[in-house]
Motif scaffolding. Structure first.
Motif, mmCIF file in Angstrom:
data_model
loop_
_atom_site.group_PDB
_atom_site.id
_atom_site.type_symbol
_atom_site.label_atom_id
_atom_site.label_comp_id
_atom_site.label_asym_id
_atom_site.label_seq_id
_atom_site.Cartn_x
_atom_site.Cartn_y
_atom_site.Cartn_z
ATOM 1 N N GLU A 1 0.651 -1.438 0.326
ATOM 2 C CA GLU A 1 0.289 0.346 -0.103
ATOM 3 C C GLU A 1 0.785 0.783 -0.166
ATOM 4 N N TYR B 1 2.277 -0.683 -4.323
ATOM 5 C CA TYR B 1 1.184 0.005 -5.569
ATOM 6 C C TYR B 1 1.727 -1.771 -5.311
ATOM 7 N N ASN C 1 -7.410 6.483 -8.711
ATOM 8 C CA ASN C 1 -6.653 5.738 -10.331
ATOM 9 C C ASN C 1 -7.585 5.174 -11.142
ATOM 10 N N HIS D 1 -1.583 7.902 -10.064
ATOM 11 C CA HIS D 1 -1.028 6.864 -11.409
ATOM 12 C C HIS D 1 -0.233 8.316 -12.653
#
Lengths: 256, 256
Positions: free
Chosen positions: A15, A75, B43, B50
Motif C-alpha cells: 500500500e 502498488y 487512480n 498514477h
C-alpha cells in the motif's frame, strides 16, 4: 477433517502509505503481512487463534528473520507462501516465501513460535492440539534458502541510543507491545540520510520478554560488522535501577 | 474514455494486528483504509497518483472527519464506498461510507483534498486535469449523514502535553510526516485506562502545514466539552523560539 495443502498462499499489496520515503515497503509492514499469512494459514487448518483463544491458548512469536533481495515498491502486488517446516512439543518453525509477479522472488522469512496458556502464561504442548494435527502439515521439502536466526551477540560496547515511552498505539490485543511496533522503533534508530544510502537486506528479531503500555523502553545499538548492527531493547524494572531485556535484533544493510 | 460508476467500493479486513487492546480496529488504520480507497478510486478514474505524479502533481489531504457508530473488530470484513461529492478549482470533497456484512453501517467519513504542483508546492487547478473529467464523477445524491468538519477552536487554555521526535517510520513517500501517523500520535495522548472507559465516536483532523523527519512536534490538548477534546500540533521553527501550527484535531468520545 479433510487436510488442506501444506503450503498456504496469500495475496498482498504494498500500500502506498505503507511505503517509506524511497517508495519501498516498510519492513515493519512486511512483517505484519507475514504475521497475517501465518494467522490465516493456522486458522484455516484448525490450530489458529480462532480455535486457540476460546481454549485459553495463544501463539507467541519468538523469533522472526526476514531476508530480502528486493523490497516491494508502492502498488506492487505480492504473495506470501507460508508453511510449517518443523513442529515440536514447545516450538514450531514456520517459513515464508515472498514473491512478485512472473516468478519474481523478493525474499524469504523464517520464524519460531511457541504456544502459551493465556491463564498461566506458561508454555503449553503444541502437539496436544487436535492430537498433533500440526504434524500432518509439516513440509520439510520446500526450500527456504536463507539462514536461520543467529544468536545476537552484543557486549558492553553497545551504545545507549534513546529511551522511548510506549503508548496506546503500541499495544496489541493481548495488552503487550505489538511485535511489529518493536520493528518500527528499532528501524527508527537509523535516520533518513542513512536509508538514503543503504537498504535493509536482512532483519532478525528475538522476542525475549513482554512489555506493556507505559513501560519505558531503552535502546542500545552496536555496530557488529560492515553495515551490520545489533540492537538490544530493555525495559526498566519498577522500583529498581535495573533493566530487563525485552528484545534483541540484528540488521544487515547493504550500501547503495 | 468510458466512464466508471461514480461510487467505488473496496473490500478490507480488520487485521488482528491492526486492532487495539479491546479488539477494535485502530482509528489510524481505518484512516489508512479510507486513504487507500480514495487512492484506488481516483487512480481507476484517471485522476489519481498514477497519472498525477509523472505530471508533477499530487493530491494533498487537507481535512478528514470520521464518525463511527461502531468500529470493526478483529477479522471483520468491511467495505468502503467512496465518491466525490463536490469539485472546485482548488478543492474537492470526497465522502466515505464504511459498511459491514448484511447491510450493517459502521460509519462515515468526509474529506477535503487539494492538488499541488510538486515542483512549486503551490495549489494547482484540479479542473485542468483531463478537461475537468472529475466533474463527471461528482455525486451529490448519495447521502453522507455526518456533519462536515468544524472549525477546531482552541484558546490559551490548551495544555502542553508532550514533545515528540519524528523518525524514519513517520515519513511517507513525499518526505512528509505521514497523515496516518499524526492520527496515531494524537490518539496516543490518551492512555489505555481512558480507552478502557471510552470509545472514540468522531475524529477530525485538519492538516495545516507539512513537517519532516527530524522535526520536533509539540502536542497541546484542550477539553472542549463532555468527552470532547481538541489537539493542536506545532513544530519548532529553526533558530527561533517560535512554533508553527501543523495540525488541528478534534475528538468526541463516548463514555462506555
Amino acid at each position: 477433517m479433510e487436510l488442506l495443502s501444506k503450503i498456504g498462499r496469500y495475496d498482498f499489496l504494498a500500500e502506498p502509505f505503507h511505503c517509506d520515503f524511497a517508495n519501498r515497503l516498510f519492513m515493519g509492514h512486511l512483517g505484519n503481512h507475514l504475521l497475517n499469512a501465518a494467522d490465516f494459514h493456522s486458522n484455516d487448518r484448525g490450530y489458529g487463534m480462532h480455535y486457540l483463544n476460546p481454549n485459553h491458548k495463544t501463539w507467541v512469536l519468538s523469533r522472526l528473520a526476514i531476508e530480502m533481495s528486493e523490497m516491494p515498491k508502492a502498488y506492487d502486488r505480492f504473495t506470501v507462501d507460508t508453511w510449517i517446516d518443523g513442529a515440536m512439543r514447545y516450538f514450531t518453525s514456520r517459513n515464508f516465501a515472498i514473491r512478485g509477479q512472473n516468478g519474481k522472488v523478493y525474499g524469504y522469512g523464517r520464524s519460531i513460535w511457541a504456544m502459551i496458556d493465556t491463564d498461566s502464561r506458561q508454555p503449553t504442548d503444541i502437539l496436544a492440539i487436535h492430537d498433533g494435527l500440526i504434524m500432518s502439515y509439516v513440509d520439510t521439502e520446500k526450500p527456504c534458502p536463507i539462514e536461520k536466526s543467529s544468536r545476537v551477540k552484543m557486549d558492553s560496547g553497545a551504545e545507549f541510543m534513546r529511551t522511548i515511552d510506549t503508548y496506546y498505539s503500541d499495544v496489541d490485543v493481548n495488552g503487550h507491545i505489538n511485535s511489529v511496533k518493536y520493528i518500527e522503533h528499532i528501524l527508527d534508530l537509523f535516520d533518513i540520510d542513512f536509508y538514503g544510502q543503504h537498504h535493509l537486506k536482512r532483519f532478525e528479531i528475538a522476542y525475549v520478554a513482554e512489555s506493556h503500555q507505559g513501560d519505558q523502553l531503552n535502546f542500545y545499538r552496536q555496530m557488529t560488522g560492515e553495515s551490520e548492527y545489533c540492537v538490544r531493547i530493555t525495559k526498566g524494572i519498577k522500583n529498581t535501577d535495573n533493566e530487563a531485556e525485552v528484545v534483541r535484533s540484528k540488521m544487515i544493510f547493504v550500501k547503495d
